[in-house]
Design a protein around this motif. Sequence first.
Motif, PDB file in Angstrom:
ATOM      1  N   TYR A 196     106.485  23.662  24.840  1.00 33.34           N
ATOM      2  CA  TYR A 196     106.056  23.743  23.441  1.00 33.34           C
ATOM      3  C   TYR A 196     104.615  23.267  23.315  1.00 33.34           C
ATOM      4  CZ  TYR A 196     111.020  24.006  22.145  1.00 33.34           C
ATOM      5  OH  TYR A 196     112.331  24.375  22.014  1.00 33.34           O
ATOM      6  N   PRO A 197     103.720  24.076  22.764  1.00 34.90           N
ATOM      7  CA  PRO A 197     102.387  23.571  22.447  1.00 34.90           C
ATOM      8  C   PRO A 197     102.512  22.578  21.289  1.00 34.90           C
ATOM      9  CG  PRO A 197     102.565  25.934  21.933  1.00 34.90           C
ATOM     10  CD  PRO A 197     103.878  25.494  22.461  1.00 34.90           C
ATOM     11  N   THR A 198     101.720  21.525  21.309  1.00 33.05           N
ATOM     12  CA  THR A 198     101.795  20.514  20.258  1.00 33.05           C
ATOM     13  C   THR A 198     100.424  20.232  19.667  1.00 33.05           C
ATOM     14  OG1 THR A 198     101.514  18.645  21.779  1.00 33.05           O
ATOM     15  CG2 THR A 198     103.778  19.361  21.350  1.00 33.05           C
ATOM     16  N   VAL A 199     100.443  19.736  18.438  1.00 30.72           N
ATOM     17  CA  VAL A 199      99.250  19.263  17.744  1.00 30.72           C
ATOM     18  C   VAL A 199      99.635  17.920  17.144  1.00 30.72           C
ATOM     19  CG1 VAL A 199      97.658  19.703  15.825  1.00 30.72           C
ATOM     20  CG2 VAL A 199      98.448  21.602  17.254  1.00 30.72           C
ATOM     21  N   GLN A 200      98.693  16.972  17.144  1.00 32.81           N
ATOM     22  CA  GLN A 200      98.986  15.622  16.665  1.00 32.81           C
ATOM     23  C   GLN A 200      98.202  15.279  15.403  1.00 32.81           C
ATOM     24  OE1 GLN A 200      98.697  12.515  19.637  1.00 32.81           O
ATOM     25  NE2 GLN A 200      99.041  13.959  21.306  1.00 32.81           N
ATOM     26  N   ALA A 201      98.833  14.457  14.555  1.00 35.90           N
ATOM     27  CA  ALA A 201      98.164  13.901  13.372  1.00 35.90           C
ATOM     28  C   ALA A 201      98.602  12.449  13.250  1.00 35.90           C
ATOM     29  CB  ALA A 201      98.550  14.682  12.120  1.00 35.90           C
ATOM     30  N   ASN A 260      98.479  10.634  10.431  1.00 42.00           N
ATOM     31  CA  ASN A 260      99.024  10.312   9.108  1.00 42.00           C
ATOM     32  C   ASN A 260      99.233  11.609   8.324  1.00 42.00           C
ATOM     33  OD1 ASN A 260      96.493  10.932   7.566  1.00 42.00           O
ATOM     34  ND2 ASN A 260      95.720   9.195   8.757  1.00 42.00           N
ATOM     35  N   GLY A 261      99.830  11.474   7.175  1.00 42.94           N
ATOM     36  CA  GLY A 261     100.119  12.642   6.353  1.00 42.94           C
ATOM     37  C   GLY A 261      98.882  13.403   5.910  1.00 42.94           C
ATOM     38  N   ARG A 262      97.804  12.687   5.645  1.00 41.11           N
ATOM     39  CA  ARG A 262      96.557  13.345   5.218  1.00 41.11           C
ATOM     40  C   ARG A 262      96.021  14.258   6.325  1.00 41.11           C
ATOM     41  NH1 ARG A 262      95.015  15.046   0.958  1.00 41.11           N
ATOM     42  NH2 ARG A 262      94.452  16.832   2.151  1.00 41.11           N
ATOM     43  N   GLU A 263      95.992  13.743   7.564  1.00 42.04           N
ATOM     44  CA  GLU A 263      95.541  14.566   8.694  1.00 42.04           C
ATOM     45  C   GLU A 263      96.460  15.773   8.864  1.00 42.04           C
ATOM     46  OE1 GLU A 263      95.003  12.631  12.489  1.00 42.04           O
ATOM     47  OE2 GLU A 263      93.695  11.108  11.623  1.00 42.04           O
ATOM     48  N   ALA A 264      97.750  15.546   8.715  1.00 42.62           N
ATOM     49  CA  ALA A 264      98.713  16.640   8.853  1.00 42.62           C
ATOM     50  C   ALA A 264      98.471  17.713   7.799  1.00 42.62           C
ATOM     51  CB  ALA A 264     100.140  16.096   8.757  1.00 42.62           C
ATOM     52  N   LEU A 265      98.237  17.281   6.575  1.00 49.41           N
ATOM     53  CA  LEU A 265      97.987  18.222   5.489  1.00 49.41           C
ATOM     54  C   LEU A 265      96.754  19.074   5.786  1.00 49.41           C
ATOM     55  CD1 LEU A 265      99.741  18.550   3.022  1.00 49.41           C
ATOM     56  CD2 LEU A 265      98.165  17.104   1.757  1.00 49.41           C
ATOM     57  N   ASP A 266      95.704  18.441   6.303  1.00 46.35           N
ATOM     58  CA  ASP A 266      94.495  19.182   6.684  1.00 46.35           C
ATOM     59  C   ASP A 266      94.814  20.224   7.768  1.00 46.35           C
ATOM     60  OD1 ASP A 266      93.031  17.698   4.864  1.00 46.35           O
ATOM     61  OD2 ASP A 266      92.192  16.337   6.380  1.00 46.35           O
ATOM     62  N   LEU A 267      95.627  19.829   8.753  1.00 48.19           N
ATOM     63  CA  LEU A 267      95.993  20.750   9.833  1.00 48.19           C
ATOM     64  C   LEU A 267      96.858  21.901   9.322  1.00 48.19           C
ATOM     65  CD1 LEU A 267      96.789  18.163  12.639  1.00 48.19           C
ATOM     66  CD2 LEU A 267      94.881  19.792  12.612  1.00 48.19           C
ATOM     67  N   LEU A 268      97.667  21.627   8.304  1.00 49.45           N
ATOM     68  CA  LEU A 268      98.560  22.649   7.765  1.00 49.45           C
ATOM     69  C   LEU A 268      97.824  23.715   6.956  1.00 49.45           C
ATOM     70  CD1 LEU A 268     101.542  20.349   6.814  1.00 49.45           C
ATOM     71  CD2 LEU A 268     101.527  22.121   8.592  1.00 49.45           C
ATOM     72  N   GLU A 269      96.527  23.502   6.701  1.00 53.14           N
ATOM     73  CA  GLU A 269      95.726  24.525   6.041  1.00 53.14           C
ATOM     74  C   GLU A 269      95.433  25.672   7.004  1.00 53.14           C
ATOM     75  OE1 GLU A 269      92.302  22.775   4.178  1.00 53.14           O
ATOM     76  OE2 GLU A 269      93.542  21.443   2.962  1.00 53.14           O
ATOM     77  N   GLY A 270      95.573  25.401   8.323  1.00 52.32           N
ATOM     78  CA  GLY A 270      95.373  26.431   9.336  1.00 52.32           C
ATOM     79  C   GLY A 270      96.704  27.077   9.672  1.00 52.32           C
ATOM     80  N   ASP A 271      96.943  27.258  10.964  1.00 50.40           N
ATOM     81  CA  ASP A 271      98.199  27.859  11.423  1.00 50.40           C
ATOM     82  C   ASP A 271      99.370  26.950  11.095  1.00 50.40           C
ATOM     83  OD1 ASP A 271      96.938  30.068  12.496  1.00 50.40           O
ATOM     84  OD2 ASP A 271      96.741  29.180  14.487  1.00 50.40           O
ATOM     85  N   MET A 272     100.430  27.548  10.567  1.00 53.50           N
ATOM     86  CA  MET A 272     101.650  26.784  10.286  1.00 53.50           C
ATOM     87  C   MET A 272     102.399  26.563  11.597  1.00 53.50           C
ATOM     88  SD  MET A 272     101.669  25.956   7.163  1.00 53.50           S
ATOM     89  CE  MET A 272     103.289  25.575   6.554  1.00 53.50           C
ATOM     90  N   PRO A 273     102.895  25.348  11.805  1.00 46.25           N
ATOM     91  CA  PRO A 273     103.657  25.077  13.023  1.00 46.25           C
ATOM     92  C   PRO A 273     105.067  25.652  12.935  1.00 46.25           C
ATOM     93  CG  PRO A 273     103.591  23.136  11.616  1.00 46.25           C
ATOM     94  CD  PRO A 273     102.727  24.179  10.953  1.00 46.25           C
ATOM     95  N   SER A 274     105.744  25.642  14.061  1.00 48.27           N
ATOM     96  CA  SER A 274     107.147  26.060  14.103  1.00 48.27           C
ATOM     97  C   SER A 274     108.043  24.972  13.536  1.00 48.27           C
ATOM     98  CB  SER A 274     107.567  26.356  15.542  1.00 48.27           C
ATOM     99  OG  SER A 274     106.800  27.402  16.060  1.00 48.27           O
ATOM    100  N   ALA A 275     107.583  23.713  13.642  1.00 46.71           N
ATOM    101  CA  ALA A 275     108.320  22.565  13.108  1.00 46.71           C
ATOM    102  C   ALA A 275     107.373  21.376  13.037  1.00 46.71           C
ATOM    103  CB  ALA A 275     109.523  22.222  13.985  1.00 46.71           C
ATOM    104  N   VAL A 276     107.748  20.389  12.217  1.00 44.06           N
ATOM    105  CA  VAL A 276     106.977  19.154  12.088  1.00 44.06           C
ATOM    106  C   VAL A 276     107.901  17.989  12.395  1.00 44.06           C
ATOM    107  CG1 VAL A 276     105.674  17.654  10.513  1.00 44.06           C
ATOM    108  CG2 VAL A 276     105.487  20.144  10.306  1.00 44.06           C
ATOM    109  N   LEU A 277     107.479  17.120  13.315  1.00 41.34           N
ATOM    110  CA  LEU A 277     108.172  15.857  13.563  1.00 41.34           C
ATOM    111  C   LEU A 277     107.402  14.812  12.784  1.00 41.34           C
ATOM    112  CD1 LEU A 277     108.971  17.667  16.065  1.00 41.34           C
ATOM    113  CD2 LEU A 277     109.513  15.523  17.165  1.00 41.34           C
TER     114      LEU A 277
END
Length: 125
Positions: A26-31, A33-50
């Motif tokens: 599985y390719p992964t991306v890290q954040a 905190n929630g703010r960083e995650a929200l910024d990342l979610l403006e791009g490609d949507m992940p298959s799931a969020v832990l």
Amino acid sequence: MTHILVVDDDASHRTLICDALEEMGYPTVQAANGREALDLLEGDMPSAVLLDLRMPVMSGWGLLDALKKMPRARGLPIIIISGYGFEWEAELVGAAGYISKPVDLDKVRMTVQQIAGPPEMSFVH
């Protein structure tokens, strides 16, 4: 499949989970905190969020609230990772899964595979 987003303020915890998932393919991306995650979610949507719940800047609860207001995040599987909650609480907020801390990496692997599906073979090492 795109990637799995791992959101936790503990860098060593994020790395441990990401390493385990990447070993599975599985390719992964890290954040951090929630703010960083929200910024990342403006791009490609992940298959799931832990998602850890207790974090500075924006908590997991704050990110969950923000995701409810994002039409493109509808149906995005969220897996709560917390040492302060219960599985039934995850169900109440619509999470697809719950993993208690300290994490059992086998449970992480099994839960992600059940929720996100098997990794694409092109990513398997």
